[in-house]
Design an enzyme around this catalytic site. Structure first.
Site, PDB file in Angstrom:
ATOM      1  CE1 TYR A   1     -13.520  -7.571   1.506  1.00  0.00           C
ATOM      2  CE2 TYR A   1     -11.754  -8.972   0.682  1.00  0.00           C
ATOM      3  CZ  TYR A   1     -12.191  -7.953   1.509  1.00  0.00           C
ATOM      4  OH  TYR A   1     -11.315  -7.321   2.338  1.00  0.00           O
TER       5      TYR A   1
ATOM      6  NE  ARG B   1      -7.136   5.328   2.648  1.00  0.00           N
ATOM      7  CZ  ARG B   1      -7.939   4.797   3.569  1.00  0.00           C
ATOM      8  NH1 ARG B   1      -8.929   5.521   4.086  1.00  0.00           N
ATOM      9  NH2 ARG B   1      -7.761   3.564   3.981  1.00  0.00           N
TER      10      ARG B   1
ATOM     11  CG  ASP C   1      -9.599  -3.187  -4.759  1.00  0.00           C
ATOM     12  OD1 ASP C   1     -10.376  -4.157  -4.711  1.00  0.00           O
ATOM     13  OD2 ASP C   1      -9.326  -2.496  -3.763  1.00  0.00           O
TER      14      ASP C   1
ATOM     15  NE  ARG D   1      -4.060  -1.904   2.214  1.00  0.00           N
ATOM     16  CZ  ARG D   1      -4.665  -2.344   3.314  1.00  0.00           C
ATOM     17  NH1 ARG D   1      -4.432  -1.769   4.471  1.00  0.00           N
ATOM     18  NH2 ARG D   1      -5.510  -3.353   3.261  1.00  0.00           N
TER      19      ARG D   1
ATOM     20  NE  ARG E   1     -10.860   8.259  -3.813  1.00  0.00           N
ATOM     21  CZ  ARG E   1     -11.009   7.442  -2.783  1.00  0.00           C
ATOM     22  NH1 ARG E   1      -9.965   6.789  -2.307  1.00  0.00           N
ATOM     23  NH2 ARG E   1     -12.186   7.259  -2.228  1.00  0.00           N
TER      24      ARG E   1
END
Length: 347
Positions: free
Chosen positions: A153, A30, A76, A26, A39
């Site tokens: 998921y 962010r 992703d 990652r 973003r």
């Protein structure tokens, strides 16, 4: 292809390196103000991931801003179920949500094996564009979720601490579970082969929810499908063979078994002891495994932990990384300190 910095690939293959390569899961995200600006331009996460020019831009940011030894394509793991016919939404403060779930063999009939070039072409375009813009500075890592993690998921419909709906299906309808896992595996193999053709230099398989399974369940519902993927990526008849990393978070009990797969690198989380892991996985490169929360410490604390980690792992057959993805509120200067300390102490 002559990479200016091929430390990651040499370490993955078990070749001698002059210092330990380092990157962070990652790392494009962010934590970086530069990422947040892109973003905002994109409007939302999924648009960013599906716009090759923007995905390439944020993929390269950590190479320029942090000095990591590899880029990992911005995408992703849930693009695979979407490509199979099960779209998802990324809800702020909640994470991924699937409006429709798959829980029966009848549900499975609605899904297809993904066609990588058409259903996931935007990821492949992002890889090609990133490779061009990196201009051989560092390797590019491609990735996908392990089939069991994707299964979680698709059946649960959202993130969960227990994934009890997904686990229930393993007990109540194992035939369905295996059928869905196989379809995910077939889609993932095609996808990862396409990533390699597009230019990915190394592939990482993320089994993020491995730790919710018992050893027996892991051996039944996860490991065989990861093995299929590793074997497919090691099939020389398909063209270039690239190193594969398997990172199964929480599956401390499976290290020895993972070490017997046809992967070259085994990723470790921060609960997996380096010395014990070397004994359990003697013939593979290890990757990891600093607790991401170490990066909340002061700079001296980060340096001390890096030194301790390197002393535990050694400098050969090792790739420095965190034991999980970097947290969004991490100070980028602490991340730089982590990376620079690895370079300093392992040279």
């Amino acid at each position: 292809m002559n990479l200016q910095n091929d430390l990651l690939l040499r370490a993955a293959r078990g070749e001698a390196v002059e210092r330990v390569p380092v990157w962070m899961m990652r790392q494009a995200g962010r934590m970086l103000a530069e990422y947040r600006a892109v973003r905002q331009r994109a409007g939302d996460f999924i648009t960013l991931a599906k716009t090759p020019e923007l995905a390439a831009e944020v993929t390269i940011q950590p190479v320029d801003l942090l000095g990591v030894d590899a880029a990992i394509i911005f995408s992703d793991i849930l693009v695979v179920p979407e490509a199979m016919g099960l779209p998802y939404e990324m809800v702020e403060a909640r994470g991924p949500v699937f409006p429709t779930t798959v829980r029966t063999l009848a549900d499975l009939d609605r899904l297809r094996v993904a066609d990588a070039e058409t259903d996931l072409g935007y990821v492949l375009d992002a890889i090609r564009l990133t490779k061009k813009e990196l201009n051989n500075r560092v390797p590019l890592i491609g990735f996908a979720g392990a089939p069991f993690t994707i299964f979680c998921y698709m059946t649960e419909g959202k993130g969960s601490k227990t994934f009890s709906v997904a686990k229930k299906l393993l007990y109540t309808d194992p035939a369905f579970a295996h059928a869905l896992l196989q379809r995910i595996t077939d889609s993932t193999i095609a996808y990862l082969r396409a990533q390699v053709r597009a230019g990915a230099n190394l592939i990482q398989i993320f089994d993020s929810w491995a730790g919710i399974l018992s050893p027996e369940q892991y051996n039944t519902f996860s490991l065989p499908y990861i093995q299929q993927i590793c074997d497919a990526l090691n099939d020389a008849t398909e063209g270039e063979v690239v190193p594969v990393t398997v990172f199964a978070k929480g599956a401390f009990f499976a290290r020895q078994a993972i070490g017997q797969l046809s992967c070259l690198v085994v990723g470790l989380d921060w609960n997996m002891d380096p010395a014990e892991s070397r004994v359990l996985v003697p013939n593979k490169t290890l990757q990891g495994n600093m607790d991401p929360c170490v990066l909340y410490a002061d700079f001296d604390g980060v340096r001390a932990e890096v030194k301790r980690m390197l002393q535990a792992f050694g400098t050969q057959r090792y790739i420095a990384n965190l034991g999980h993805g970097v947290y969004p509120d991490t100070d980028p200067d602490k991340a730089r300190c982590f990376i620079e300390s690895v370079k300093e102490y392992s040279a």
